[in-house]
Write an enzyme that holds these catalytic residues in place. Structure first.
Site, PDB file in Angstrom:
ATOM      1  CB  CYS A   2      -0.118   4.414   9.712  1.00 50.46           C
ATOM      2  SG  CYS A   2       1.164   3.245   9.297  1.00 50.46           S
TER       3      CYS A   2
ATOM      4  CG  ASP B  48       5.406   4.459   9.447  1.00 51.16           C
ATOM      5  OD1 ASP B  48       5.280   3.617   8.523  1.00 51.16           O
ATOM      6  OD2 ASP B  48       4.506   5.272   9.751  1.00 51.16           O
TER       7      ASP B  48
ATOM      8  CG  ASP C 100      -2.024  -0.989   1.162  1.00 50.89           C
ATOM      9  OD1 ASP C 100      -2.175  -1.633   0.108  1.00 50.89           O
ATOM     10  OD2 ASP C 100      -2.751  -1.143   2.158  1.00 50.89           O
TER      11      ASP C 100
END
Length: 378
Positions: A363, A224, A218
């Site tokens: 996120c 991260d 994605d």
């Protein structure tokens, strides 16, 4: 407020500004509110419960603001603790690490907070992105900064906050898989991208890992999910001991880079391995709960991009995902507790609901720094 100046090389620059490390003090945390049924299963009900757990946990350590659409404001308000601020904001989806501003601190003539408003294209544009309309997400950073009356620095480069991680002392971690992907800034060279990161984040050294976490399609391998700083000179790396796992090759590749570089201050990096869970896969039941509409399809059998590196550093706490894989959940808490001895590690059960939609705790959060009295840039 001084406008952007041009540095000696002709690059637009935020002179005197730098992005603080995530462990520096926060004035608050920003979180969106999930609702789109083509990305969050069962009309986002389980996802909203997970977001509520995250927001509630963080709110014990720092103020939290949750942004919900007009249709969802009342629902969000009813689920969240009273001390969590809920404001109305239009958005396409709720990944504020990637659509919110990157906050920076300036010291001249006195300390102040500002925000960088990068361009966003849904992680890859019309052909590769996660959904075809991101027009509302393009305005999220601007709205947050206007709400807080914080100066805004717009930038024309496409960049998501999950693709960068800084130590606050001049070093930035990123991945070539994401930042050099032609679905972001095809007309920019690696050197030009480096120049912009240095100019806007106040860093002097970029450490490029080749790739991010296996299965993180994605975001095209956001840093991260793969690697982050614990403190200057120390990083956590998503690891697996299973040599047959495709993640193993990526982890070894990253470890090689990290062990053969230094940070901006010339320090060799200490690498702490943080084992990934699973592997975990989307079930038939989970996939059936997602409306296959405009967003990227979520199919049964897809490997989930699950990583314990995707945690949030709050004021005095590590807000850590738990995926229901008892062995590695417990191991992650143990490793994080040792890596952050002065922090309380708070476990978020059911973080699987967030990873089903393509990300995790880091996120969905965006920290806004607080400037302590007498602050001077390191």
């Amino acid at each position: 407020m001084r406008k952007r100046a041009m540095d000696m090389g002709g690059t637009p620059s935020l002179h005197g500004y730098y992005m603080p490390a995530e462990w520096e003090p926060h004035s608050q945390c920003w979180i969106g509110w999930p609702e789109r049924p083509d990305n969050w299963r069962n009309n986002a009900v389980p996802g909203q419960s997970a977001f509520t757990r995250v927001a509630s946990a963080i709110s014990k350590f720092e103020p939290v603001t949750v942004c919900a659409s007009a249709a969802q404001w009342e629902n969000a308000r009813s689920q969240l603790p009273d001390h969590v601020r809920v404001i109305e904001m239009s958005l396409n989806d709720s990944w504020f690490r990637n659509t919110g501003p990157t906050f920076v601190i300036g010291n001249s003539p006195e300390p102040k907070v500002a925000g960088i408003d990068w361009k966003f294209n849904s992680w890859g544009g019309i052909d590769d992105g996660c959904y075809p309309d991101w027009s509302l997400d393009l305005l999220v950073a601007q709205k947050i900064l206007a709400t807080e009356k914080v100066p805004r620095f717009p930038h024309s480069m496409i960049l998501e906050g999950g693709s960068i991680h800084v130590d606050g002392e001049g070093t930035c971690l990123t991945t070539a898989e994401c930042l050099l992907n032609k679905n972001r800034n095809p007309n920019m060279t690696k050197e030009e991208i480096e120049d912009q990161l240095k100019a806007y984040l106040g860093v002097t050294k970029i450490i490029w890992l080749p790739r991010g976490l296996y299965g993180d399609d994605d975001t095209n391998g956001h840093i991260d999910n793969m690697c982050c700083f614990v403190k200057p000179g120390v990083v956590l790396l998503s690891w697996t001991d299973d040599e047959t796992d495709p993640q193993y090759e990526r982890a070894v590749e990253a470890l090689t880079v990290l062990c053969n570089t230094t940070d901006a201050k010339g320090r060799k990096l200490e690498v702490i391995k943080l084992h990934v869970p699973g592997p975990l896969y989307m079930t038939e039941e989970e996939a059936a709960g997602i409306t296959q509409d405009d967003a990227k399809p979520r199919l049964a059998g897809t490997r989930l991009a699950a990583s314990y590196v995707n945690f949030y550093i709050a004021n005095g706490a590590i807000i850590a995902p738990q995926f229901g894989d008892q062995k590695w959940d417990d191991e992650a808490v143990h490793v994080l507790s040792k890596a952050f001895p002065n922090y309380e590690v708070v476990k978020i059960e059911g973080a699987r609901e967030i990873v089903l939609a393509g990300g995790n705790i880091h996120c969905i959060t965006q920290q806004q720094p607080h400037i302590p009295q007498g602050h001077v840039q390191p």
